[in-house]
Design a protein around this motif. Sequence first.
Motif, mmCIF file in Angstrom:
data_model
loop_
_atom_site.group_PDB
_atom_site.id
_atom_site.type_symbol
_atom_site.label_atom_id
_atom_site.label_comp_id
_atom_site.label_asym_id
_atom_site.label_seq_id
_atom_site.Cartn_x
_atom_site.Cartn_y
_atom_site.Cartn_z
ATOM 1 N N ILE A 224 0.843 -1.206 0.000
ATOM 2 C CA ILE A 224 0.000 0.000 0.000
ATOM 3 C C ILE A 224 0.876 1.253 0.000
ATOM 4 O O ILE A 224 0.599 2.237 -0.719
ATOM 5 C CB ILE A 224 -0.972 -0.004 1.188
ATOM 6 C CG1 ILE A 224 -1.985 -1.156 1.050
ATOM 7 C CG2 ILE A 224 -1.700 1.330 1.321
ATOM 8 C CD1 ILE A 224 -2.957 -1.029 -0.125
ATOM 9 N N ASP A 225 1.980 1.216 0.768
ATOM 10 C CA ASP A 225 2.909 2.371 0.767
ATOM 11 C C ASP A 225 3.361 2.690 -0.657
ATOM 12 O O ASP A 225 3.358 3.844 -1.096
ATOM 13 C CB ASP A 225 4.161 2.045 1.599
ATOM 14 C CG ASP A 225 3.948 2.306 3.100
ATOM 15 O OD1 ASP A 225 4.733 1.794 3.903
ATOM 16 O OD2 ASP A 225 2.964 3.024 3.418
ATOM 17 N N ASP A 226 3.737 1.635 -1.392
ATOM 18 C CA ASP A 226 4.235 1.853 -2.762
ATOM 19 C C ASP A 226 3.123 2.409 -3.662
ATOM 20 O O ASP A 226 3.365 3.277 -4.500
ATOM 21 C CB ASP A 226 4.803 0.552 -3.343
ATOM 22 C CG ASP A 226 6.154 0.192 -2.710
ATOM 23 O OD1 ASP A 226 6.684 1.047 -1.938
ATOM 24 O OD2 ASP A 226 6.651 -0.922 -2.938
ATOM 25 N N CYS A 227 1.896 1.917 -3.448
ATOM 26 C CA CYS A 227 0.775 2.452 -4.263
ATOM 27 C C CYS A 227 0.575 3.928 -3.955
ATOM 28 O O CYS A 227 0.360 4.751 -4.862
ATOM 29 C CB CYS A 227 -0.514 1.703 -3.958
ATOM 30 S SG CYS A 227 -0.557 0.000 -4.562
ATOM 31 N N LEU A 228 0.695 4.284 -2.643
ATOM 32 C CA LEU A 228 0.415 5.673 -2.231
ATOM 33 C C LEU A 228 1.489 6.639 -2.754
ATOM 34 O O LEU A 228 1.242 7.832 -2.894
ATOM 35 C CB LEU A 228 0.320 5.759 -0.700
ATOM 36 C CG LEU A 228 -0.903 5.070 -0.080
ATOM 37 C CD1 LEU A 228 -0.807 5.086 1.448
ATOM 38 C CD2 LEU A 228 -2.201 5.743 -0.535
ATOM 39 N N GLN A 229 2.686 6.104 -3.064
ATOM 40 C CA GLN A 229 3.745 6.983 -3.594
ATOM 41 C C GLN A 229 3.480 7.355 -5.058
ATOM 42 O O GLN A 229 4.122 8.228 -5.627
ATOM 43 C CB GLN A 229 5.115 6.307 -3.453
ATOM 44 C CG GLN A 229 5.597 6.196 -2.000
ATOM 45 C CD GLN A 229 6.937 5.489 -1.939
ATOM 46 O OE1 GLN A 229 7.903 5.900 -2.582
ATOM 47 N NE2 GLN A 229 6.970 4.393 -1.191
ATOM 48 N N GLY A 230 2.551 6.625 -5.687
ATOM 49 C CA GLY A 230 2.154 6.979 -7.053
ATOM 50 C C GLY A 230 3.321 7.041 -8.026
ATOM 51 O O GLY A 230 4.241 6.213 -7.977
ATOM 52 N N THR A 231 3.308 8.061 -8.901
ATOM 53 C CA THR A 231 4.331 8.168 -9.950
ATOM 54 C C THR A 231 5.707 8.461 -9.344
ATOM 55 O O THR A 231 6.726 8.253 -9.988
ATOM 56 C CB THR A 231 3.985 9.325 -10.920
ATOM 57 O OG1 THR A 231 3.713 10.491 -10.137
ATOM 58 C CG2 THR A 231 2.755 8.982 -11.765
ATOM 59 N N GLU A 232 5.743 8.914 -8.075
ATOM 60 C CA GLU A 232 7.056 9.210 -7.462
ATOM 61 C C GLU A 232 7.682 7.962 -6.826
ATOM 62 O O GLU A 232 8.783 7.994 -6.293
ATOM 63 C CB GLU A 232 6.897 10.291 -6.367
ATOM 64 C CG GLU A 232 6.495 11.675 -6.923
ATOM 65 C CD GLU A 232 5.374 12.295 -6.109
ATOM 66 O OE1 GLU A 232 4.407 12.780 -6.724
ATOM 67 O OE2 GLU A 232 5.460 12.254 -4.864
ATOM 68 N N GLY A 233 6.932 6.868 -6.857
ATOM 69 C CA GLY A 233 7.419 5.649 -6.181
ATOM 70 C C GLY A 233 7.672 4.518 -7.158
ATOM 71 O O GLY A 233 7.588 4.698 -8.386
ATOM 72 N N PRO A 234 7.946 3.334 -6.629
ATOM 73 C CA PRO A 234 8.333 2.193 -7.480
ATOM 74 C C PRO A 234 7.233 1.717 -8.424
ATOM 75 O O PRO A 234 7.507 1.041 -9.410
ATOM 76 C CB PRO A 234 8.694 1.111 -6.463
ATOM 77 C CG PRO A 234 8.000 1.482 -5.205
ATOM 78 C CD PRO A 234 7.913 2.974 -5.198
ATOM 79 N N ARG A 235 5.957 2.037 -8.128
ATOM 80 C CA ARG A 235 4.902 1.577 -9.037
ATOM 81 C C ARG A 235 4.848 2.406 -10.305
ATOM 82 O O ARG A 235 4.305 1.969 -11.310
ATOM 83 C CB ARG A 235 3.538 1.567 -8.334
ATOM 84 C CG ARG A 235 3.412 0.679 -7.108
ATOM 85 C CD ARG A 235 3.736 -0.791 -7.423
ATOM 86 N NE ARG A 235 3.044 -1.343 -8.579
ATOM 87 C CZ ARG A 235 1.813 -1.862 -8.541
ATOM 88 N NH1 ARG A 235 1.145 -1.851 -7.388
ATOM 89 N NH2 ARG A 235 1.247 -2.350 -9.636
#
Length: 335
Positions: A224-235
Amino acid sequence: MSQNISLTRYLVEQQRVDGLIPSQLRLLIEVVARACKGISHAVNKGALGGVLGTADSENVQGEIQKKLDIIANEVLIEANEWGGHLAAMASEEMEEIHAVPNGYPQGEYLLLFDPLDGSSNIDVNVSIGTIFSVLKKPPSDAAVVEQDFFQPGKNQVAAGYCLYGPQTTLVLTVGNGVAMFTLDREQGSFFLTQENVQIPADTQEFAINMSNMRHWDTPVKNYIDDCLQGTEGPRGKDFNMRWIASMVTDVHRILTRGGIFLYPWDKREPGKPGKLRLMYEANPMGWLVEQAGGAASTGTQRILDIVPQKLHERVSVVLGSKNEVEKVGSYFSKL
Ligand code: P6P
């Protein structure tokens, strides 16, 4: 889509597909659909029918029962007792199985249901639904026993739900894809409004109760953390969130436009594998989702492979868009 394909005609045509559904199963599904029409009528009456609010009782889950929980359960029991299709029923609202009473013909099927899922939404006028699952009784001359129900979800011969929302929609699989039927109240019949439902393999929408975040296991927190980071994160993509707290409604959205639904184990009740019930919530929903090209797992295991040990067994649930369910699984395998 032609508006004149009734549920009955659809089932008769499915029956012709290499005997996929014998007459007894077709008739059972029609009885369940008729019972759902009755429940829909009671739900839609709301305060005018004096059916809102709680009853002075708890169910086997230790949850305060709503009046409509009890009404829906009784409607399903009464509708299915006399038809000769069933050997027994099991319900979220009843501790024991309900064998067809003596005097009525015994059938070869077992019907399981959550008569009114999401009932915490009843009094605030948010969509709720009935979930049902059908198994075959193991061949035996002996009287039906609880252990006859302890079959993995992959043994289901029919599964579906009826969503009581702006429309009353019956969603069904008998193993040949997923079809949706909308209730025409003037004619009192369900008509086919979508068939061969397909869930997109990818999604940018997750459904989870975020207030439980501090209780989740690490893989779910990381996912969920990675999803919440959106385009700035690993997803590398942004996500939207939906949580209606009515599994039928959240699953219907996923069948309609894709998404992923998670109700994972959390440490509030460490001895329980999850909140949702395996046999009459996760199994029917899991089969519907798989039949629509999606996936349903506990995070580490296919839900439909689980052999139940108890009637009201609970399970962690991750279901929806296939690639996203597999993505969640990758967070568990990183452990
Ligand atoms: P929470 C409804 O009570 C239910 O069994 C499911 O329909 C729903 O997805 C879930 O529980 C909601 O749980 O903890 O968010 O209220």
